[in-house]
Write a protein that holds these residues in place. Structure first.
Motif, PDB file in Angstrom:
ATOM      1  N   ALA A   1       0.809  -1.228   0.000  1.00 11.45           N
ATOM      2  CA  ALA A   1       0.000   0.000   0.000  1.00 11.45           C
ATOM      3  C   ALA A   1       0.838   1.273   0.000  1.00 11.45           C
ATOM      4  CB  ALA A   1      -0.931   0.000   1.217  1.00 11.45           C
ATOM      5  N   ALA A   2       2.061   1.206  -0.490  1.00 12.03           N
ATOM      6  CA  ALA A   2       2.956   2.360  -0.366  1.00 12.03           C
ATOM      7  C   ALA A   2       2.604   3.529  -1.271  1.00 12.03           C
ATOM      8  CB  ALA A   2       4.405   1.933  -0.624  1.00 12.03           C
ATOM      9  N   GLY A   3       1.943   3.263  -2.425  1.00 13.47           N
ATOM     10  CA  GLY A   3       1.708   4.402  -3.297  1.00 13.47           C
ATOM     11  C   GLY A   3       0.763   4.204  -4.458  1.00 13.47           C
ATOM     12  N   ASN A   4       0.455   2.975  -4.815  1.00 11.91           N
ATOM     13  CA  ASN A   4      -0.470   2.741  -5.921  1.00 11.91           C
ATOM     14  C   ASN A   4      -1.833   2.372  -5.350  1.00 11.91           C
ATOM     15  OD1 ASN A   4      -1.969   1.723  -8.107  1.00 11.91           O
ATOM     16  ND2 ASN A   4      -0.113   1.104  -9.183  1.00 11.91           N
ATOM     17  N   LYS A   5      -2.841   3.217  -5.606  1.00 14.63           N
ATOM     18  CA  LYS A   5      -4.161   2.992  -5.015  1.00 14.63           C
ATOM     19  C   LYS A   5      -5.106   2.175  -5.893  1.00 14.63           C
ATOM     20  CE  LYS A   5      -4.287   6.875  -1.807  1.00 14.63           C
ATOM     21  NZ  LYS A   5      -5.122   7.984  -1.269  1.00 14.63           N
ATOM     22  N   GLU A   6      -4.603   1.662  -7.012  1.00 13.29           N
ATOM     23  CA  GLU A   6      -5.431   0.812  -7.866  1.00 13.29           C
ATOM     24  C   GLU A   6      -5.826  -0.460  -7.111  1.00 13.29           C
ATOM     25  OE1 GLU A   6      -5.173  -1.227 -12.325  1.00 13.29           O
ATOM     26  OE2 GLU A   6      -3.351  -0.605 -11.278  1.00 13.29           O
ATOM     27  N   HIS A   7      -7.090  -0.781  -7.080  1.00 11.29           N
ATOM     28  CA  HIS A   7      -7.607  -1.985  -6.417  1.00 11.29           C
ATOM     29  C   HIS A   7      -7.271  -2.022  -4.922  1.00 11.29           C
ATOM     30  CE1 HIS A   7      -8.811  -3.609 -10.244  1.00 11.29           C
ATOM     31  NE2 HIS A   7      -7.576  -3.618 -10.706  1.00 11.29           N
ATOM     32  N   ASN A   8      -7.168  -0.854  -4.290  1.00 11.52           N
ATOM     33  CA  ASN A   8      -6.880  -0.893  -2.853  1.00 11.52           C
ATOM     34  C   ASN A   8      -8.157  -0.831  -2.012  1.00 11.52           C
ATOM     35  OD1 ASN A   8      -7.570   1.840  -3.083  1.00 11.52           O
ATOM     36  ND2 ASN A   8      -5.972   2.509  -1.658  1.00 11.52           N
ATOM     37  N   ASP A   9      -9.260  -1.209  -2.617  1.00 11.42           N
ATOM     38  CA  ASP A   9     -10.531  -1.297  -1.918  1.00 11.42           C
ATOM     39  C   ASP A   9     -10.381  -2.215  -0.690  1.00 11.42           C
ATOM     40  OD1 ASP A   9     -13.133  -1.801  -1.073  1.00 11.42           O
ATOM     41  OD2 ASP A   9     -13.952  -1.850  -3.106  1.00 11.42           O
ATOM     42  N   PRO A  10     -10.663  -1.702   0.507  1.00 10.00           N
ATOM     43  CA  PRO A  10     -10.414  -2.504   1.720  1.00 10.00           C
ATOM     44  C   PRO A  10     -11.520  -3.519   2.004  1.00 10.00           C
ATOM     45  CG  PRO A  10     -11.237  -0.354   2.332  1.00 10.00           C
ATOM     46  CD  PRO A  10     -11.083  -0.334   0.837  1.00 10.00           C
ATOM     47  N   GLN A  11     -11.802  -4.356   1.020  1.00  8.72           N
ATOM     48  CA  GLN A  11     -12.748  -5.451   1.208  1.00  8.72           C
ATOM     49  C   GLN A  11     -11.973  -6.759   1.205  1.00  8.72           C
ATOM     50  OE1 GLN A  11     -16.665  -5.362  -0.823  1.00  8.72           O
ATOM     51  NE2 GLN A  11     -15.860  -3.596  -1.932  1.00  8.72           N
ATOM     52  N   PHE A  12     -12.232  -7.570   2.224  1.00 15.97           N
ATOM     53  CA  PHE A  12     -11.502  -8.814   2.390  1.00 15.97           C
ATOM     54  C   PHE A  12     -12.487  -9.963   2.604  1.00 15.97           C
ATOM     55  CE2 PHE A  12      -8.569  -5.462   3.402  1.00 15.97           C
ATOM     56  CZ  PHE A  12      -7.350  -5.902   2.901  1.00 15.97           C
ATOM     57  N   MET A  13     -12.043 -11.161   2.308  1.00 22.25           N
ATOM     58  CA  MET A  13     -12.887 -12.340   2.484  1.00 22.25           C
ATOM     59  C   MET A  13     -13.290 -12.491   3.942  1.00 22.25           C
ATOM     60  SD  MET A  13     -10.691 -15.035   0.190  1.00 22.25           S
ATOM     61  CE  MET A  13      -9.858 -14.477  -1.308  1.00 22.25           C
ATOM     62  N   PRO A  14     -14.450 -13.082   4.200  1.00 23.86           N
ATOM     63  CA  PRO A  14     -14.891 -13.257   5.591  1.00 23.86           C
ATOM     64  C   PRO A  14     -13.946 -14.160   6.376  1.00 23.86           C
ATOM     65  CG  PRO A  14     -16.316 -14.465   4.077  1.00 23.86           C
ATOM     66  CD  PRO A  14     -15.436 -13.597   3.236  1.00 23.86           C
ATOM     67  N   GLU A  15     -13.874 -13.901   7.679  1.00 31.09           N
ATOM     68  CA  GLU A  15     -12.940 -14.613   8.536  1.00 31.09           C
ATOM     69  C   GLU A  15     -13.132 -16.120   8.492  1.00 31.09           C
ATOM     70  OE1 GLU A  15     -11.612 -14.721  13.253  1.00 31.09           O
ATOM     71  OE2 GLU A  15     -12.932 -13.130  12.505  1.00 31.09           O
ATOM     72  N   LYS A  16     -14.367 -16.576   8.342  1.00 32.67           N
ATOM     73  CA  LYS A  16     -14.621 -18.021   8.328  1.00 32.67           C
ATOM     74  C   LYS A  16     -13.936 -18.716   7.161  1.00 32.67           C
ATOM     75  CE  LYS A  16     -19.041 -17.652   5.800  1.00 32.67           C
ATOM     76  NZ  LYS A  16     -18.537 -18.312   4.574  1.00 32.67           N
ATOM     77  N   ASP A  17     -13.677 -17.970   6.077  1.00 37.66           N
ATOM     78  CA  ASP A  17     -13.019 -18.545   4.908  1.00 37.66           C
ATOM     79  C   ASP A  17     -11.498 -18.497   4.998  1.00 37.66           C
ATOM     80  OD1 ASP A  17     -15.538 -18.997   3.858  1.00 37.66           O
ATOM     81  OD2 ASP A  17     -15.535 -17.167   2.644  1.00 37.66           O
ATOM     82  N   VAL A  18     -10.982 -17.610   5.836  1.00 42.45           N
ATOM     83  CA  VAL A  18      -9.521 -17.443   5.967  1.00 42.45           C
ATOM     84  C   VAL A  18      -9.170 -17.336   7.457  1.00 42.45           C
ATOM     85  CG1 VAL A  18      -8.991 -16.477   3.701  1.00 42.45           C
ATOM     86  CG2 VAL A  18      -9.876 -14.978   5.491  1.00 42.45           C
ATOM     87  N   PRO A  19      -9.339 -18.414   8.218  1.00 37.29           N
ATOM     88  CA  PRO A  19      -9.109 -18.360   9.667  1.00 37.29           C
ATOM     89  C   PRO A  19      -7.665 -18.051  10.043  1.00 37.29           C
ATOM     90  CG  PRO A  19      -9.405 -20.624   8.935  1.00 37.29           C
ATOM     91  CD  PRO A  19      -9.781 -19.756   7.783  1.00 37.29           C
ATOM     92  N   TRP A  20      -6.764 -18.170   9.080  1.00 33.27           N
ATOM     93  CA  TRP A  20      -5.350 -17.885   9.342  1.00 33.27           C
ATOM     94  C   TRP A  20      -5.053 -16.381   9.343  1.00 33.27           C
ATOM     95  CZ3 TRP A  20      -4.239 -15.154   5.095  1.00 33.27           C
ATOM     96  CH2 TRP A  20      -4.895 -15.489   3.895  1.00 33.27           C
ATOM     97  N   ARG A  21      -5.982 -15.558   8.841  1.00 34.84           N
ATOM     98  CA  ARG A  21      -5.719 -14.113   8.782  1.00 34.84           C
ATOM     99  C   ARG A  21      -5.808 -13.499  10.179  1.00 34.84           C
ATOM    100  NH1 ARG A  21      -9.923 -11.533   5.402  1.00 34.84           N
ATOM    101  NH2 ARG A  21     -11.048 -11.425   7.376  1.00 34.84           N
ATOM    102  N   ALA A  22      -4.815 -12.683  10.515  1.00 30.53           N
ATOM    103  CA  ALA A  22      -4.775 -12.044  11.831  1.00 30.53           C
ATOM    104  C   ALA A  22      -5.268 -10.609  11.798  1.00 30.53           C
ATOM    105  CB  ALA A  22      -3.355 -12.077  12.386  1.00 30.53           C
ATOM    106  N   ALA A  23      -4.979  -9.870  10.723  1.00 34.03           N
ATOM    107  CA  ALA A  23      -5.362  -8.457  10.642  1.00 34.03           C
ATOM    108  C   ALA A  23      -5.312  -8.004   9.197  1.00 34.03           C
ATOM    109  CB  ALA A  23      -4.424  -7.596  11.495  1.00 34.03           C
ATOM    110  N   HIS A  24      -6.032  -6.922   8.913  1.00 41.16           N
ATOM    111  CA  HIS A  24      -5.967  -6.328   7.579  1.00 41.16           C
ATOM    112  C   HIS A  24      -6.278  -4.847   7.680  1.00 41.16           C
ATOM    113  CE1 HIS A  24     -10.346  -5.876   7.184  1.00 41.16           C
ATOM    114  NE2 HIS A  24     -10.484  -7.130   7.599  1.00 41.16           N
ATOM    115  N   GLY A  25      -5.928  -4.103   6.614  1.00 37.41           N
ATOM    116  CA  GLY A  25      -6.189  -2.674   6.575  1.00 37.41           C
ATOM    117  C   GLY A  25      -7.676  -2.388   6.458  1.00 37.41           C
ATOM    118  N   HIS A  26      -8.058  -1.144   6.811  1.00 44.41           N
ATOM    119  CA  HIS A  26      -9.472  -0.784   6.818  1.00 44.41           C
ATOM    120  C   HIS A  26      -9.794   0.440   5.971  1.00 44.41           C
ATOM    121  CE1 HIS A  26      -9.005  -3.220  10.507  1.00 44.41           C
ATOM    122  NE2 HIS A  26     -10.225  -3.645  10.205  1.00 44.41           N
TER     123      HIS A  26
END
Length: 325
Positions: A255-280
């Motif tokens: 996320a350093a400088g290109n905002k193309e496709h930086n929409d902060p939508q992520f898969m639901p937690e139930k589908d990716v239980p390994w994810r700890a955190a993401h941008g908002h």
């Protein structure tokens, strides 16, 4: 032609600090360009000029020159980018790897602007696109996801040898960080195919090596977002903390400088239980980390405000190499 002023800085070498508080910061970025990178460059420049930052590592997609009239001379984009980066690279070492946006003209601009030390050390790669180095307690394996790294390829064999050597040298460099460009684990909705189709393929090649040699972190960009995993292996969560982890932690830091496709939508937690955190949000940002022999502290900062938006620390009682020592 005119030349810039002469800049000098002191290399920090492989020394490892005794406490986190006294350890220098290492900056980590990917996917920069010249359009939306002002806040990130300003934030990095402040840290570099104050000597808080002692190294900057860039995991690909550097100037985005190929987005500017690709069929014609777009070298001015590289020139503008490098002039902007002078405020950082004039004060600290700037180490890079290629991304997909460096591929234009067979990576010639990348090779000319940013030649890296590929022929230094016992495990020289012989390639201008992947190499490794030790700095401030961290071994960096700088691989190229833009060149063949499938099992049996020249790069795969080099990665295998490099990680093996690093894992047997934990007394000197306690931490092993692999920098690539494309994600192995991610959960972005806007570029979902990268996470559900491409990532699993890349994992099938690389994850066994990362596990065998106890790689602490795989960090990438490509997705213009921020997210991090818990320790994860073969898609399965191994723990929900970072104390003596049994598997690698995966970070998307693009996320350093290109905002193309930086929409902060992520898969639901139930589908990716390994994810700890993401941008908002849509803000640009960058990471920094610092190391002691038993702790690796990481922070994700928002470039405009300087706010620490996410942070975590990996701790280990000791570092056990693959040969049991």
């Amino acid at each position: 032609a005119t030349f810039s002023d002469i800049y000098r800085f002191t290399l920090q070498g492989e020394r490892v600090s005794d406490t986190v508080q006294e350890a220098p910061w290492i900056g980590l970025i990917a996917d920069m360009g010249i359009k939306e990178s002002d806040y990130t460059i300003s934030s990095l420049a402040r840290s570099a000029s104050s000597q808080d930052l002692q190294l900057l590592v860039h995991g690909g997609d550097i100037s985005y020159a190929d987005d500017y009239i690709p069929a014609k001379n777009n070298s001015y984009v590289w020139k503008e980018f490098m002039q902007d980066m002078q405020a950082v690279a004039g004060f600290v070492p700037y180490m890079t790897g290629p991304g997909n946006h460096e591929a234009q003209f067979d990576f010639s601009a990348y090779q000319n602007w940013l030649p890296m030390p590929v022929d230094i050390g016992k495990n020289s790669s012989g390639s201008p696109f992947y190499y490794s180095f030790n700095y401030l307690g961290v071994h960096f394996t700088m691989m190229s996801t833009e060149h063949d790294f499938s099992e049996g390829s020249a790069q795969y064999k080099w990665i295998d040898a490099d990680l093996a050597a690093a894992d047997s040298n934990r007394e000197r460099t306690p931490w092993l960080v692999v920098i690539g460009h494309r994600p192995l684990y991610c959960s972005s909705v806007s570029v979902k195919k990268r996470c559900t189709e491409e990532g699993p393929l890349y994992r099938s090649w690389l994850e066994p090596l990362l596990q065998r040699y106890h790689a602490d972190i795989y960090m990438c960009g490509h997705n213009h977002q921020y997210e991090r995993s818990y320790p994860v292996l073969n898609g399965n969560l191994t723990s929900q903390n970072y104390t003596n982890p049994k598997a690698t932690v995966y970070i998307v830091n693009g996320a350093a400088g290109n905002k193309e496709h930086n929409d902060p939508q992520f898969m639901p937690e139930k589908d990716v239980p390994w994810r700890a955190a993401h941008g908002h949000g849509f803000d640009t940002g960058w990471m920094r980390m610092r190391a002691t022999k038993t702790a690796l502290q990481l922070e994700y900062l928002l470039s405009k405000s300087g706010k620490v938006d996410d942070h975590f620390t990996i701790t280990k009682d000791d570092h056990v190499s693959s040969d049991g020592n």
